[in-house]
Design a protein around this motif. Sequence first.
Motif, PDB file in Angstrom:
ATOM      1  N   UNK A 100      -8.451 -21.767 -34.881  1.00  0.00           N
ATOM      2  CA  UNK A 100      -7.703 -23.004 -34.649  1.00  0.00           C
ATOM      3  C   UNK A 100      -8.351 -24.169 -35.404  1.00  0.00           C
ATOM      4  N   UNK A 101      -9.665 -24.256 -35.312  1.00  0.00           N
ATOM      5  CA  UNK A 101     -10.417 -25.327 -35.968  1.00  0.00           C
ATOM      6  C   UNK A 101     -10.209 -25.331 -37.480  1.00  0.00           C
ATOM      7  N   UNK A 102      -9.998 -24.150 -38.050  1.00  0.00           N
ATOM      8  CA  UNK A 102      -9.816 -24.033 -39.501  1.00  0.00           C
ATOM      9  C   UNK A 102      -8.351 -23.820 -39.889  1.00  0.00           C
ATOM     10  N   UNK A 103      -7.456 -24.205 -38.987  1.00  0.00           N
ATOM     11  CA  UNK A 103      -6.015 -24.202 -39.218  1.00  0.00           C
ATOM     12  C   UNK A 103      -5.486 -22.820 -39.624  1.00  0.00           C
ATOM     13  N   UNK A 104      -6.052 -21.771 -39.029  1.00  0.00           N
ATOM     14  CA  UNK A 104      -5.602 -20.418 -39.331  1.00  0.00           C
ATOM     15  C   UNK A 104      -4.686 -19.845 -38.248  1.00  0.00           C
ATOM     16  N   UNK A 105      -4.284 -20.685 -37.290  1.00  0.00           N
ATOM     17  CA  UNK A 105      -3.363 -20.260 -36.242  1.00  0.00           C
ATOM     18  C   UNK A 105      -2.010 -20.959 -36.359  1.00  0.00           C
ATOM     19  N   UNK A 106      -1.799 -21.670 -37.435  1.00  0.00           N
ATOM     20  CA  UNK A 106      -0.591 -22.479 -37.577  1.00  0.00           C
ATOM     21  C   UNK A 106       0.695 -21.665 -37.464  1.00  0.00           C
ATOM     22  N   UNK A 107       0.673 -20.407 -37.856  1.00  0.00           N
ATOM     23  CA  UNK A 107       1.891 -19.593 -37.861  1.00  0.00           C
ATOM     24  C   UNK A 107       2.031 -18.711 -36.623  1.00  0.00           C
ATOM     25  N   UNK A 108       1.238 -18.957 -35.597  1.00  0.00           N
ATOM     26  CA  UNK A 108       1.237 -18.082 -34.416  1.00  0.00           C
ATOM     27  C   UNK A 108       2.636 -17.900 -33.817  1.00  0.00           C
ATOM     28  N   UNK A 109       3.348 -18.967 -33.591  1.00  0.00           N
ATOM     29  CA  UNK A 109       4.679 -18.876 -32.998  1.00  0.00           C
ATOM     30  C   UNK A 109       5.648 -18.133 -33.922  1.00  0.00           C
ATOM     31  N   UNK A 110       5.573 -18.407 -35.200  1.00  0.00           N
ATOM     32  CA  UNK A 110       6.434 -17.733 -36.177  1.00  0.00           C
ATOM     33  C   UNK A 110       6.138 -16.238 -36.207  1.00  0.00           C
ATOM     34  N   UNK A 111       4.854 -15.883 -36.153  1.00  0.00           N
ATOM     35  CA  UNK A 111       4.476 -14.468 -36.143  1.00  0.00           C
ATOM     36  C   UNK A 111       5.081 -13.761 -34.933  1.00  0.00           C
ATOM     37  N   UNK A 112       5.071 -14.418 -33.782  1.00  0.00           N
ATOM     38  CA  UNK A 112       5.643 -13.823 -32.575  1.00  0.00           C
ATOM     39  C   UNK A 112       7.151 -13.652 -32.718  1.00  0.00           C
TER      40      UNK A 112
END
Length: 137
Positions: A100-112
Amino acid sequence: MDDCLGNGENTAPRELIHFVTQQTRFALINNILQHPEQLPSMYELEELNPSVSDATVYKHIQKLIDAGIVKEVALDDDQRRQGYPWKFYGLTEEGREFLEEHNLLAAEETLQQIYDTISDKPEKMVKYENAPRPDGV
């Protein structure tokens, strides 16, 4: 440079970013994020990565565990059912914070959302996807 970073706390953030964004490892992290429970079994991870050997999937999951990004969780003996998985893989709290801190979770909702549209899952995968998972993980 060895790919295995060991304890994630002793690794420089830049090295850890490079480590987790390696193609196979990042795909596995994304598979965890897109799973309905964010706790896929090894079989599910293997099915979601058909171009990668099962041994390679296992090796990279182990590296992510060693780095402190992923954890292996298991059902208690009394919760295990024959024919169903009992080991699952999810992000550690520290791993989630780092991503999260390194902006690597930005697509979490899209991935789901993408995962929800997969219509040709093998019957075994659907069965495993609906298997009981450990509580409070």
